[in-house]
Design a protein around this motif. Structure first.
Motif, PDB file in Angstrom:
ATOM      1  N   ARG A 394       0.834  -1.211   0.000  1.00 13.21           N
ATOM      2  CA  ARG A 394       0.000   0.000   0.000  1.00 13.21           C
ATOM      3  C   ARG A 394       0.865   1.256   0.000  1.00 13.21           C
ATOM      4  N   TYR A 395       1.940   1.240   0.770  1.00 14.54           N
ATOM      5  CA  TYR A 395       2.848   2.392   0.840  1.00 14.54           C
ATOM      6  C   TYR A 395       3.496   2.649  -0.516  1.00 14.54           C
ATOM      7  N   LEU A 396       3.972   1.593  -1.160  1.00 18.35           N
ATOM      8  CA  LEU A 396       4.611   1.742  -2.462  1.00 18.35           C
ATOM      9  C   LEU A 396       3.622   2.244  -3.505  1.00 18.35           C
ATOM     10  N   TYR A 397       2.395   1.763  -3.426  1.00 20.13           N
ATOM     11  CA  TYR A 397       1.385   2.217  -4.381  1.00 20.13           C
ATOM     12  C   TYR A 397       1.133   3.716  -4.232  1.00 20.13           C
ATOM     13  N   ARG A 398       1.113   4.197  -3.005  1.00 23.64           N
ATOM     14  CA  ARG A 398       0.895   5.620  -2.764  1.00 23.64           C
ATOM     15  C   ARG A 398       2.038   6.457  -3.312  1.00 23.64           C
ATOM     16  N   ILE A 399       3.241   5.868  -3.360  1.00 23.17           N
ATOM     17  CA  ILE A 399       4.404   6.607  -3.840  1.00 23.17           C
ATOM     18  C   ILE A 399       4.514   6.562  -5.362  1.00 23.17           C
ATOM     19  N   GLY A 400       4.431   5.355  -5.915  1.00 20.99           N
ATOM     20  CA  GLY A 400       4.705   5.194  -7.340  1.00 20.99           C
ATOM     21  C   GLY A 400       3.613   4.545  -8.149  1.00 20.99           C
ATOM     22  N   GLY A 401       2.432   4.356  -7.572  1.00 23.82           N
ATOM     23  CA  GLY A 401       1.323   3.792  -8.311  1.00 23.82           C
ATOM     24  C   GLY A 401       1.516   2.325  -8.656  1.00 23.82           C
ATOM     25  N   ALA A 402       0.714   1.869  -9.614  1.00 26.89           N
ATOM     26  CA  ALA A 402       0.710   0.448  -9.979  1.00 26.89           C
ATOM     27  C   ALA A 402       2.050  -0.001 -10.549  1.00 26.89           C
ATOM     28  N   ARG A 403       2.738   0.882 -11.251  1.00 28.57           N
ATOM     29  CA  ARG A 403       4.011   0.495 -11.874  1.00 28.57           C
ATOM     30  C   ARG A 403       5.039   0.100 -10.823  1.00 28.57           C
ATOM     31  N   LEU A 404       5.172   0.915  -9.776  1.00 24.57           N
ATOM     32  CA  LEU A 404       6.124   0.594  -8.715  1.00 24.57           C
ATOM     33  C   LEU A 404       5.688  -0.659  -7.961  1.00 24.57           C
ATOM     34  N   LEU A 405       4.402  -0.782  -7.691  1.00 23.59           N
ATOM     35  CA  LEU A 405       3.910  -1.945  -6.969  1.00 23.59           C
ATOM     36  C   LEU A 405       4.182  -3.228  -7.754  1.00 23.59           C
ATOM     37  N   MET A 406       3.931  -3.215  -9.043  1.00 31.13           N
ATOM     38  CA  MET A 406       4.174  -4.407  -9.853  1.00 31.13           C
ATOM     39  C   MET A 406       5.657  -4.741  -9.902  1.00 31.13           C
ATOM     40  N   ARG A 407       6.477  -3.718  -9.821  1.00 36.04           N
ATOM     41  CA  ARG A 407       7.919  -3.959  -9.828  1.00 36.04           C
ATOM     42  C   ARG A 407       8.346  -4.746  -8.596  1.00 36.04           C
ATOM     43  N   VAL A 408       7.851  -4.328  -7.435  1.00 35.21           N
ATOM     44  CA  VAL A 408       8.250  -5.030  -6.220  1.00 35.21           C
ATOM     45  C   VAL A 408       7.614  -6.411  -6.151  1.00 35.21           C
ATOM     46  N   LEU A 409       6.382  -6.538  -6.608  1.00 36.62           N
ATOM     47  CA  LEU A 409       5.737  -7.848  -6.602  1.00 36.62           C
ATOM     48  C   LEU A 409       6.415  -8.802  -7.582  1.00 36.62           C
ATOM     49  N   GLY A 410       7.044  -8.240  -8.603  1.00 36.37           N
ATOM     50  CA  GLY A 410       7.765  -9.057  -9.558  1.00 36.37           C
ATOM     51  C   GLY A 410       9.155  -9.456  -9.110  1.00 36.37           C
ATOM     52  N   GLY A 411       9.565  -8.972  -7.936  1.00 36.14           N
ATOM     53  CA  GLY A 411      10.851  -9.382  -7.387  1.00 36.14           C
ATOM     54  C   GLY A 411      12.017  -8.517  -7.780  1.00 36.14           C
ATOM     55  N   ALA A 412      11.791  -7.427  -8.498  1.00 36.94           N
ATOM     56  CA  ALA A 412      12.886  -6.560  -8.911  1.00 36.94           C
ATOM     57  C   ALA A 412      13.372  -5.725  -7.734  1.00 36.94           C
ATOM     58  N   PRO A 413      14.679  -5.444  -7.685  1.00 36.36           N
ATOM     59  CA  PRO A 413      15.185  -4.562  -6.621  1.00 36.36           C
ATOM     60  C   PRO A 413      14.671  -3.148  -6.808  1.00 36.36           C
ATOM     61  N   LEU A 414      14.375  -2.473  -5.703  1.00 37.64           N
ATOM     62  CA  LEU A 414      13.907  -1.094  -5.766  1.00 37.64           C
ATOM     63  C   LEU A 414      15.065  -0.115  -5.790  1.00 37.64           C
ATOM     64  N   GLN A 415      16.124  -0.449  -5.073  1.00 37.68           N
ATOM     65  CA  GLN A 415      17.270   0.438  -4.950  1.00 37.68           C
ATOM     66  C   GLN A 415      18.520  -0.332  -5.345  1.00 37.68           C
ATOM     67  N   PRO A 416      19.080  -0.107  -6.556  1.00 30.65           N
ATOM     68  CA  PRO A 416      20.296  -0.803  -6.923  1.00 30.65           C
ATOM     69  C   PRO A 416      21.435  -0.412  -5.988  1.00 30.65           C
ATOM     70  N   LEU A 417      22.151  -1.400  -5.510  1.00 30.73           N
ATOM     71  CA  LEU A 417      23.251  -1.182  -4.579  1.00 30.73           C
ATOM     72  C   LEU A 417      24.573  -1.436  -5.290  1.00 30.73           C
ATOM     73  N   PRO A 418      25.703  -1.016  -4.714  1.00 32.53           N
ATOM     74  CA  PRO A 418      26.993  -1.212  -5.378  1.00 32.53           C
ATOM     75  C   PRO A 418      27.184  -2.664  -5.793  1.00 32.53           C
ATOM     76  N   GLY A 419      27.610  -2.850  -7.027  1.00 33.95           N
ATOM     77  CA  GLY A 419      27.859  -4.210  -7.513  1.00 33.95           C
ATOM     78  C   GLY A 419      26.665  -4.823  -8.217  1.00 33.95           C
ATOM     79  N   ARG A 420      25.504  -4.159  -8.150  1.00 36.03           N
ATOM     80  CA  ARG A 420      24.316  -4.692  -8.823  1.00 36.03           C
ATOM     81  C   ARG A 420      23.734  -3.601  -9.710  1.00 36.03           C
ATOM     82  N   PRO A 421      23.758  -3.784 -11.028  1.00 33.38           N
ATOM     83  CA  PRO A 421      23.266  -2.741 -11.928  1.00 33.38           C
ATOM     84  C   PRO A 421      21.764  -2.589 -11.843  1.00 33.38           C
ATOM     85  N   GLU A 422      21.295  -1.463 -12.287  1.00 34.62           N
ATOM     86  CA  GLU A 422      19.853  -1.203 -12.362  1.00 34.62           C
ATOM     87  C   GLU A 422      19.224  -2.179 -13.345  1.00 34.62           C
ATOM     88  N   PRO A 423      18.123  -2.870 -12.953  1.00 33.90           N
ATOM     89  CA  PRO A 423      17.502  -3.827 -13.863  1.00 33.90           C
ATOM     90  C   PRO A 423      16.896  -3.130 -15.078  1.00 33.90           C
TER      91      PRO A 423
END
Length: 423
Positions: A394-423
């Motif tokens: 619910r929090y993610l949906y309020r921030i980024g809508g359905a697109r952000l929510l589907m991203r997290v539900l799909g298992g993608a990282p939200l914040q790329p960290l050192p050593g891991r490129p942006e998907p």
């Protein structure tokens, strides 16, 4: 990240009021987002270019990859009138409505003045003067905490397996049986088999203690749910000690107030927080945990145009005591401040802040949990765990809508960290 998002705010050219927000936790981030349509230029000061979910910081202890899923880059989700200044606040002058910032890139310091100042600097551990605790205990406070706890436990278990440490190497003591301590102990218990495989120590030999000074775990929480949590942890192999505070931490032992000495190579402290020390140093009128007393509009006592929110604010509840430092309180205060400041800047009336208690949900690993919802409704087991996840969705949906929510539900990282490129 573009220059608009990261560059320091300059002098106003259009005469618009300048709002400065210090801290991008739940309260500060929400304030900034709610100022989208405000007739103001806004500067958000934060040491890092991301916002992390404090309520989930315990999860990477058992699941290291979770670290990439409990933080969100700030710049894409800030309104166009908000500039992100990457720097660490080192001093606050409420009389001038100013904050001194040490820039992350250069290390230089600069005072940033505002027409409206919002202080949302969060909290830091409270050690209660327990000898050796601050020097020797790990804490759960930011994105580095989970990986550090995990690597420390693995290192000491490996040393124990190699004969380089005694029994203390296989024992973990969590001090503080509140929400964070309970969730962390459950994560450690769930990670026991993985830790055993990684270090060569038998799973049954890895001991986890949870020590709470109050008579029960989760002081002040629902008694029936507290019993459920205690039974769950004990069945998971966590040794629960209540009614006995920690008196001292030595290089090899945790000494309890009743004289017991637990050999412990890893000590993790979750027993309390206080407002960031900048709040008290600034000269605000504070409570015993360093939180600044605020009025019904979250304005600091004695300082017009200076507001505090989240763990930095002491807002009295119906019983006169400050509201607890929870994520839902911080989020509500931040959203309120953003709306209220936007109205003030337009000369419109503003209603006082009215908190809404939405309930509490505690996770117990990946598959269990407890929750106390409105009107005393209790939920346990997998349903509670799903509810805990749903609060994040619910929090993610309020921030980024359905697109952000589907991203997290799909298992993608939200914040790329050192050593891991942006998907």
């Amino acid at each position: 990240m573009d220059e608009r998002a990261t560059g320091p705010a300059g002098a106003s050219r259009d005469g618009a009021p300048h709002v400065v927000i210090v801290g991008a936790g739940y309260a500060g981030f929400a304030t900034a987002r709610r100022l989208r349509a405000a007739p103001a230029r806004v500067t958000l000061v934060n040491p890092y270019p991301y916002h992390y979910f404090t309520t989930l910081l315990h999860e990477p202890v058992a699941r290291p990859r979770q670290r990439e899923r409990i933080a969100l880059p700030l710049a894409p989700y800030l309104p166009p009138n908000v500039r992100l200044w990457l720097g660490r606040a080192v001093a606050i002058d409420p009389r001038r409505r100013a904050v001194e910032v040490e820039e992350r890139a250069t290390g230089t310091r600069r005072w940033l003045e505002a027409d409206r100042l919002v202080v949302a600097v969060g909290s830091e551990p409270l050690f209660f003067g327990i000898a050796g605790l601050e020097e020797r205990a790990l804490t759960v406070r930011d994105l580095t905490s989970g990986p550090l706890i995990r690597s420390t436990v693995e290192h000491r278990l490996a040393r124990y397996a190699a004969g380089a440490m005694g029994a203390e190497g296989r024992r973990i003591v969590v001090g503080g049986g509140g929400y964070t301590g309970v969730e962390l102990a459950a994560e450690l218990a769930e990670a026991r088999d993985d830790l055993a495989r990684a270090t060569g120590v038998a799973a049954h030999a890895i001991e986890i203690y949870l020590v709470e000074a109050a008579p029960t775990l989760l002081p002040g929480f629902d008694p029936a749910l507290t019993r459920y949590v205690t039974r769950f942890l004990e069945r998971a192999g966590v040794r629960v000690i209540t009614g006995t505070p920690i008196a001292e931490v030595t290089p090899r032992h945790v000494v309890l107030a009743d004289g017991r000495r637990l050999e412990a190579g890893t000590v993790i402290w979750t027993g309390g927080v206080r407002a960031h020390r900048l709040v008290e140093q600034a000269g605000f009128e504070v409570d015993r945990r360093g939180r600044a007393w605020v009025d019904g509009h979250l304005q600091a006592r004695g300082f017009e145009g200076v507001y505090l929110a989240g763990d930095a604010a002491a807002f009295p509840g119906d019983d006169g005591r400050p509201l607890p430092p929870t994520a839902q309180v911080a989020l509500q205060q931040g959203e309120y401040l953003g709306r209220a400041l936007a109205r003030r800047l337009r000369g419109l009336p503003v209603e006082p802040f009215r908190p809404r208690v939405l309930g509490t949900v505690i996770s117990l690993g990946r598959r269990d949990g407890v929750g106390l919802l409105g009107r005393g409704y209790r939920v346990t087991g997998r349903a509670a765990r799903v509810l805990k996840s749903a609060t994040l969705w619910r929090y993610l949906y309020r921030i980024g809508g359905a697109r952000l929510l589907m991203r997290v539900l799909g298992g993608a990282p939200l914040q790329p960290l050192p050593g891991r490129p942006e998907p």
